[in-house]
Design a protein around this motif. Structure first.
Motif, PDB file in Angstrom:
ATOM      1  N   GLN A   6       0.805  -1.214   0.000  1.00 47.62           N
ATOM      2  CA  GLN A   6       0.000   0.000   0.000  1.00 47.62           C
ATOM      3  C   GLN A   6       0.836   1.261   0.000  1.00 47.62           C
ATOM      4  O   GLN A   6       0.441   2.278  -0.561  1.00 47.62           O
TER       5      GLN A   6
ATOM      6  N   ALA B  97       4.871   3.192   0.017  1.00 46.71           N
ATOM      7  CA  ALA B  97       6.290   3.097  -0.300  1.00 46.71           C
ATOM      8  C   ALA B  97       7.101   3.509   0.916  1.00 46.71           C
ATOM      9  O   ALA B  97       7.546   4.641   1.052  1.00 46.71           O
TER      10      ALA B  97
ATOM     11  N   LEU C 242       2.922  -9.022  11.422  1.00 47.78           N
ATOM     12  CA  LEU C 242       2.856  -7.585  11.684  1.00 47.78           C
ATOM     13  C   LEU C 242       3.356  -6.781  10.489  1.00 47.78           C
ATOM     14  O   LEU C 242       2.664  -5.883   9.983  1.00 47.78           O
TER      15      LEU C 242
ATOM     16  N   ALA D 109       1.269  -7.457   7.196  1.00 48.99           N
ATOM     17  CA  ALA D 109      -0.064  -6.850   7.295  1.00 48.99           C
ATOM     18  C   ALA D 109       0.035  -5.345   7.092  1.00 48.99           C
ATOM     19  O   ALA D 109      -0.781  -4.746   6.392  1.00 48.99           O
ATOM     20  N   ALA D 110       1.049  -4.745   7.688  1.00 47.91           N
ATOM     21  CA  ALA D 110       1.201  -3.305   7.539  1.00 47.91           C
ATOM     22  C   ALA D 110       1.471  -2.923   6.093  1.00 47.91           C
ATOM     23  O   ALA D 110       0.946  -1.926   5.595  1.00 47.91           O
TER      24      ALA D 110
ATOM     25  N   GLY E 113      -1.737  -4.500   3.878  1.00 42.33           N
ATOM     26  CA  GLY E 113      -3.059  -4.083   4.290  1.00 42.33           C
ATOM     27  C   GLY E 113      -4.001  -5.241   4.526  1.00 42.33           C
ATOM     28  O   GLY E 113      -5.146  -5.049   4.930  1.00 42.33           O
TER      29      GLY E 113
ATOM     30  N   HIS F 192       6.649   6.540  11.498  1.00 41.28           N
ATOM     31  CA  HIS F 192       6.798   5.216  10.889  1.00 41.28           C
ATOM     32  C   HIS F 192       6.274   4.119  11.813  1.00 41.28           C
ATOM     33  O   HIS F 192       5.534   3.226  11.397  1.00 41.28           O
TER      34      HIS F 192
ATOM     35  N   LEU G  90       3.175   1.762  11.107  1.00 44.25           N
ATOM     36  CA  LEU G  90       3.398   0.328  10.947  1.00 44.25           C
ATOM     37  C   LEU G  90       2.450  -0.477  11.831  1.00 44.25           C
ATOM     38  O   LEU G  90       1.741  -1.378  11.365  1.00 44.25           O
TER      39      LEU G  90
ATOM     40  N   ALA H  93      -1.360   0.198  11.050  1.00 47.16           N
ATOM     41  CA  ALA H  93      -1.740  -0.406   9.778  1.00 47.16           C
ATOM     42  C   ALA H  93      -1.896  -1.910   9.939  1.00 47.16           C
ATOM     43  O   ALA H  93      -2.848  -2.511   9.425  1.00 47.16           O
ATOM     44  N   ALA H  94      -0.992  -2.512  10.668  1.00 46.26           N
ATOM     45  CA  ALA H  94      -1.070  -3.959  10.855  1.00 46.26           C
ATOM     46  C   ALA H  94      -2.326  -4.338  11.636  1.00 46.26           C
ATOM     47  O   ALA H  94      -2.979  -5.333  11.337  1.00 46.26           O
TER      48      ALA H  94
ATOM     49  N   GLY I 238      -5.544  -2.772   9.432  1.00 50.42           N
ATOM     50  CA  GLY I 238      -5.635  -3.190   8.038  1.00 50.42           C
ATOM     51  C   GLY I 238      -5.744  -2.025   7.087  1.00 50.42           C
ATOM     52  O   GLY I 238      -5.774  -2.200   5.877  1.00 50.42           O
TER      53      GLY I 238
ATOM     54  N   SER J 233      -4.042   1.550   5.734  1.00 56.58           N
ATOM     55  CA  SER J 233      -2.808   2.312   5.737  1.00 56.58           C
ATOM     56  C   SER J 233      -2.993   3.556   6.585  1.00 56.58           C
ATOM     57  O   SER J 233      -3.751   4.450   6.252  1.00 56.58           O
TER      58      SER J 233
ATOM     59  N   VAL K 289       4.786   7.776   7.148  1.00 57.83           N
ATOM     60  CA  VAL K 289       5.174   6.379   6.918  1.00 57.83           C
ATOM     61  C   VAL K 289       5.588   6.188   5.484  1.00 57.83           C
ATOM     62  O   VAL K 289       6.573   5.539   5.178  1.00 57.83           O
ATOM     63  N   ALA K 290       4.780   6.701   4.625  1.00 57.52           N
ATOM     64  CA  ALA K 290       5.001   6.456   3.209  1.00 57.52           C
ATOM     65  C   ALA K 290       5.997   7.455   2.643  1.00 57.52           C
ATOM     66  O   ALA K 290       6.210   8.524   3.192  1.00 57.52           O
TER      67      ALA K 290
END
Lengths: 235, 235
Positions: free
Chosen positions: A156, A158, A206, A209-210, A213, B202, B206, B209-210, B213, B215, B231-232
């Motif tokens: 999802q 980068a 973990l 999934a992160a 997604g 981050h 992380l 999101a985990a 589910g 982002s 994060v991205a």
DNA sequence: GAAGAAATTAACCCGTTGGATAAATACTGT
DNA sequence: ACAGTATTTATCCAACGGGTTAATTTCTTC
């Protein structure tokens, strides 16, 4: 006086001796830290004389640095053999986590050495010219995997590869390097087989999934149907 | 002979002295480890005499254990004040991560002490009767949050609270305790403000999101629109 | 104001430890 | 077989570091 001494007391083997010294030093430093390490014990463990250390490697600090450089050298070279390029991204990440985990399990001295060096705020490592030039091309490897994952729709976001690497290493490292105190605190043995399996599953779940997604527990359970929960645990 | 010495050279203050000794010892042990710590330096830093350490606390090992117990005591008590009960689960997890991160940032000696103790395979901690009885009710706190999250549909999986706690602590701990070597390896300063902000984002991203589910970068960015990626990071 | 307890200081003890010195022993080439 | 060098051993030592002993100073209390 009889001439005696027909059989040589020792063979000359400078390179072998150097290796034995470094190996003994690695054990000693990782077991006791820099200040706690005893030069005499290293010598004894290497089947050598204390003078030999100074002859072959140098004083205590140089010896320590040599051990540290050797440790980094070893993990970097193993990392290079990982080639994650031709795996699809989620599988590549899984393999990276498993490699890191297993490497740390197989090389506990590496963890200890890192801890020791960080306690010293990397004072010695900074002096090393060798290590600086080892900047892992590993980061680029991960960057490529992430990019492919994003482009292909598997991931999802980068994520920054350095952050990801530090996260993966941290998840593995902390559990293992602090297992002693954590076991006391939580009153469970974190190093028995079952606990280690669960931990690996948790970490893979973990991180994947992160990134993806999707709850990885699903295909994790699909793969190993008899283990009853892996990442998840019914409440 | 004149009688002299009308002004007392020192005030009696046993409790204050004890505290100063423990504080000095904490600094010394965290800066140099157990073996590297020097009893004389502790005494000097506490504005005391070496004999005082033995008088007020005990020998070097007892001193070390006292410091360690104090450190655990402090973090446990701060943890208790967190009360995550009346936050909705994702927000509770975010707060837990932020607390852990900030606590580690504010108390670097705690990290060092843990490292030192783990290097010793928790030899001393095992002897402590106090610490064993401190098993954090914290784990139950987390378990409750996770359960609420699953029941309410926020979280996808009912993760084991101990695993989750170790993961969160590990993500924070490793980054900070190993920042010295990591900075050398990766050639960037991991402790400047920007780097720390990015790391926190981050980690929150992380973990959330985990668990959820989704982002988390999305609502992370929504909250702080000017920070460009969190994060991205666009590839 | 003297006795006794508590707190603090100064000095010393003694095993340890990193490192040095110098001599002995094996190997190499010639 | 001899000289020269590389490797290994046997001792030594000065500094250090944790811990102890005994004396000194302050506080309490009667």
């Amino acid at each position: 006086m009889a001439k005696a001494k027909r059989t040589p007391k020792w063979q000359r083997d400078p390179e072998g001796m150097r290796l034995r010294i470094l190996e003994a030093a690695k054990q000693e430093f990782s077991a006791h830290g820099l200040a706690g390490a005893r030069v005499d014990r290293i010598a004894a463990k290497a089947g050598a004389n204390k003078r030999m250390l100074y002859y072959h490697v140098g004083n205590k600090d140089e010896l320590y640095l040599a051990v540290l450089e050797g440790a980094y050298d070893k993990i970097r070279s193993e990392e290079r053999g990982l080639d994650l390029e031709h795996l699809d991204p989620p599988e590549a990440i899984r393999r990276l986590i498993e490699f890191t985990w297993n490497y740390f399990l197989r090389n506990p001295e590496f963890l200890s050495l890192l801890q020791t060096e960080n306690l010293a705020r990397a004072k010695h490592l900074k002096k090393s010219t060798k290590v600086k030039s080892m900047h892992s091309p590993f980061v680029e490897m991960i960057r490529t995997v992430v990019r492919r994952g994003v482009d292909g729709g598997d991931f999802q976001v980068a994520v920054d590869p350095v952050q990801l690497y530090i996260s993966i290493a941290g998840l593995c490292f902390f559990y293992l390097s602090n297992s002693a105190t954590l076991s006391v605190i939580f009153g469970r043995d974190l190093l028995d087989k079952k606990a280690k399996d669960e931990r690996l599953a948790h970490m893979v779940g973990l991180v994947l999934a992160a990134l993806t997604g999707q709850s990885v527990a699903l295909f994790e359970i699909a793969k190993a149907p008899k283990s009853r929960s892996v990442v998840a645990q019914t409440v």
